[in-house]
Design a protein around this motif. Structure first.
Motif, PDB file in Angstrom:
ATOM      1  N   LYS A  36      51.702  45.955  34.298  1.00 15.59           N
ATOM      2  CA  LYS A  36      51.185  44.606  34.044  1.00 15.59           C
ATOM      3  C   LYS A  36      51.256  44.206  32.576  1.00 15.59           C
ATOM      4  O   LYS A  36      51.022  43.054  32.234  1.00 15.59           O
ATOM      5  CB  LYS A  36      49.736  44.495  34.538  1.00 15.59           C
ATOM      6  CG  LYS A  36      49.588  44.587  36.049  1.00 15.59           C
ATOM      7  CD  LYS A  36      48.182  44.233  36.508  1.00 15.59           C
ATOM      8  CE  LYS A  36      48.092  44.201  38.030  1.00 15.59           C
ATOM      9  NZ  LYS A  36      46.758  43.723  38.513  1.00 15.59           N
ATOM     10  N   SER A  65      43.200  41.528  36.104  1.00 19.61           N
ATOM     11  CA  SER A  65      44.133  41.238  35.020  1.00 19.61           C
ATOM     12  C   SER A  65      44.256  42.452  34.107  1.00 19.61           C
ATOM     13  O   SER A  65      43.472  43.402  34.205  1.00 19.61           O
ATOM     14  CB  SER A  65      43.625  40.046  34.211  1.00 19.61           C
ATOM     15  OG  SER A  65      42.410  40.396  33.538  1.00 19.61           O
ATOM     16  N   ILE A  66      45.212  42.414  33.196  1.00 20.08           N
ATOM     17  CA  ILE A  66      45.378  43.503  32.242  1.00 20.08           C
ATOM     18  C   ILE A  66      44.119  43.636  31.379  1.00 20.08           C
ATOM     19  O   ILE A  66      43.726  44.741  30.990  1.00 20.08           O
ATOM     20  CB  ILE A  66      46.631  43.293  31.365  1.00 20.08           C
ATOM     21  CG1 ILE A  66      46.926  44.531  30.505  1.00 20.08           C
ATOM     22  CG2 ILE A  66      46.495  42.052  30.495  1.00 20.08           C
ATOM     23  CD1 ILE A  66      47.393  45.727  31.275  1.00 20.08           C
TER      24      ILE A  66
END
Length: 219
Positions: A61, A124-125
């Protein structure tokens, strides 16, 4: 104040609870029951397999080559080095690699690894960075606390040395910087990062408790 410092300030009560836990204090003194340490070794071995997966997924990601390379490298290091040290710990207690690999996860280990993998796949990252941070920073801080408490060398000294090593300190510093970069780049993710961080931190505390009480399913 950096975002990682903000997170650590909010999680200070969890850090203090970890440092005060009897598993931590007794390990530092060398008086921890062997059964509790064996339980930790077995459960942490299973945990590390999923922790490595977390870094690997995070690597896919990442948007820049340097971060991607580092995250995938950490996944390899966990599998190649840290798990190797766990196998050495286990061998000292007569636990084979086959036995380690066949151990059933305790409820807390299931909860922690499931949370990490769900965050890895769905988050998310920035959330992933916050979720993985408590393990790195927590172990370095708790082991440093153990080193301060320890009066002399004993059978658990290698554990303390592993998590206070220069190598582990540098890995922790990179992780902290990773959290700070994510905090700067994704200000809209701060609430999600805070929630992920605190959840992982609380599960870190529960992991010590799981090992100390020899937690199982009771079935």
């Amino acid at each position: 104040m950096t975002f990682s410092e903000t997170l650590l300030e909010e999680g200070e009560h969890v850090w203090e609870a970890q440092k005060a836990h009897p598993f931590v204090r007794e390990l530092a003194a060398g008086t921890l029951d062997e059964a509790a340490f064996e339980h930790w070794v077995k459960q942490d071995y299973r945990y590390l397999l999923d922790y490595a997966r977390l870094f690997a997924i995070a690597g896919t990601k990442a948007r820049d080559e340097e971060t991607m390379t580092h995250l995938l490298g950490v996944a390899h290091q966990v599998l190649d080095h840290e798990m190797g040290l766990h196998r050495e710990f286990a061998a000292d207690y007569g636990i084979s690699r086959a036995e380690l690999e066949s151990v059933e996860k305790a409820p807390t280990c299931v909860a922690y690894t499931n949370f990490l993998l769900r965050t890895a796949y769905e988050g998310s990252i920035a959330e992933i960075a916050a979720a993985l941070y408590p393990c790195m920073q927590g172990y370095y801080d708790v082991a440093s606390h153990m080193a301060d408490l320890a009066d002399e060398g004993h059978r658990y000294t290698p554990f303390i040395e592993m998590y206070t090593s220069e190598e582990f300190r540098e890995a922790t510093e990179w992780c902290r910087a990773f959290v700070d970069r994510c905090g700067e780049r994704y200000p809209g993710e701060h609430d999600a990062m805070r929630e992920a961080f605190l959840t992982s931190a609380k599960l870190e505390y529960r992991f010590w408790e799981m090992a100390y009480t020899l937690e199982g399913w009771g079935l």
